[in-house]
Design a protein around this motif. Structure first.
Motif, PDB file in Angstrom:
ATOM      1  N   SER A  92     -30.838   6.363  34.475  1.00 55.50           N
ATOM      2  CA  SER A  92     -31.425   5.024  34.587  1.00 55.50           C
ATOM      3  C   SER A  92     -30.480   3.947  34.064  1.00 55.50           C
ATOM      4  O   SER A  92     -30.636   2.768  34.401  1.00 55.50           O
ATOM      5  CB  SER A  92     -32.759   4.964  33.839  1.00 55.50           C
ATOM      6  OG  SER A  92     -32.573   4.964  32.436  1.00 55.50           O
ATOM      7  N   ALA A 140     -36.273   5.562  36.648  1.00 58.75           N
ATOM      8  CA  ALA A 140     -36.689   5.275  35.275  1.00 58.75           C
ATOM      9  C   ALA A 140     -37.445   6.487  34.749  1.00 58.75           C
ATOM     10  O   ALA A 140     -37.924   7.330  35.520  1.00 58.75           O
ATOM     11  CB  ALA A 140     -37.584   4.037  35.224  1.00 58.75           C
ATOM     12  N   SER A 196     -38.762   3.148  28.433  1.00 53.49           N
ATOM     13  CA  SER A 196     -39.032   2.271  29.567  1.00 53.49           C
ATOM     14  C   SER A 196     -40.280   1.431  29.336  1.00 53.49           C
ATOM     15  O   SER A 196     -40.595   0.557  30.119  1.00 53.49           O
ATOM     16  CB  SER A 196     -39.201   3.102  30.845  1.00 53.49           C
ATOM     17  OG  SER A 196     -40.341   3.920  30.773  1.00 53.49           O
TER      18      SER A 196
END
Length: 279
Positions: free
Chosen positions: A126, A133, A187
């Motif tokens: 990522s 992600a 994330s």
């Protein structure tokens, strides 16, 4: 409608196998646009994807290295990049033949140990591609992302987790001094950690006891199950799947080496199919 849909971030609500098939095809088209992540298409297309509407196999996702079962509520939580991350997560369990390397082990600990390595790799991807992600935290749980174990192999991490659980059962106290927050999904920004996860830098036994990952792996199919030939047990099927995935891994690693923009430090990470310690 499930209560989980209150938290969904996916612009589409998947309720049928046909809709899942269409959505996965869209995800694979996104993968094909990225020179780095497209390297994994041979692995991604080697699996069949089944919507587990009733939650018979999982409440997030899981694979037996032939099939990936995906729960609709969890898939509907994912953004586009998180869907790619989930597909790559499950594929890496197969590509690194975790089903073979941990065939006779404690599957709960094996899933935690391998998730630590898989999530670390997905996070690194990522950093070089915006189409992938880390998957979202499952409802009521959090994925494990930690640098606590450095570049340790899955087997080494597995043994450390087993030792840690034994020590805590005997009354030992874990050291919470190191950096990094296990159970925290990077994330997710600065959202506070969910209850039940360690607040320090190291995993604790409570993290192991209530762990819920984004996608598990389990033993390959045995006789009577789809993916196994008639009369085959799980061990015989595992040997055949091991050979298949080792060939796929070699193909992917070779393609990565030939690509000028594939991160060099990740090429070596691809070749994790051999256990680094003798059980």
């Amino acid at each position: 409608m499930s209560a989980n849909t209150l938290y969904q971030t996916n612009e589409r609500t998947i309720t049928s196998q046909t809709e899942l098939d269409d959505d996965i095809n869209r995800s694979l088209k996104h993968v094909a646009t990225c020179n780095v992540v497209s390297t994994f298409i041979p692995g991604l297309t080697s699996l069949r994807y089944v919507l587990d509407i009733e939650g018979k196999h999982c409440d997030t996702a899981c694979t037996d290295s032939f099939t990936v079962w995906i729960h609709p509520d969890y898939w509907n939580l994912c953004t586009g990049p998180q869907k790619v991350g989930l597909l790559i997560h499950e594929m890496l369990h197969c590509l690194w033949i975790h089903f073979w390397r941990f065939f006779n082990s404690d599957m709960r600990l094996a899933n935690i140990a391998t998730d630590i390595v898989v999530n670390r790799f997905v996070k690194e991807l990522s950093n070089v591609s915006n189409i992938i992600a880390l998957p979202p935290n499952p409802p009521g749980g959090q994925i494990i992302y930690t640098d606590e174990f450095g570049n340790d192999s899955e087997e080494v991490i597995y043994n450390k987790l087993a030792d840690m659980a034994d020590e805590e059962e005997k009354g030992g106290k874990p050291d919470d001094s190191s950096e990094g927050k296990p159970g925290k999904n990077p994330s997710d920004g600065d959202d506070p950690p969910k209850p039940g996860k360690g607040k320090g830098g190291k995993l604790r036994k409570s993290d192991l006891d209530d762990y819920k990952g984004p996608g598990d792996f389990k033993l390959p199919p045995s006789k009577g199950e789809e993916g196994a030939e008639e009369g085959e047990d799980a061990g015989e099927t595992a040997k055949k799947l091991r050979d298949k995935w080792e060939q796929t891994q070699q193909s992917i690693a070779q393609a990565a080496r030939l690509k000028g923009d594939f991160p060099g430090n990740l090429v070596e990470e691809l070749e994790r199919t051999s256990a680094s310690m003798d059980w």
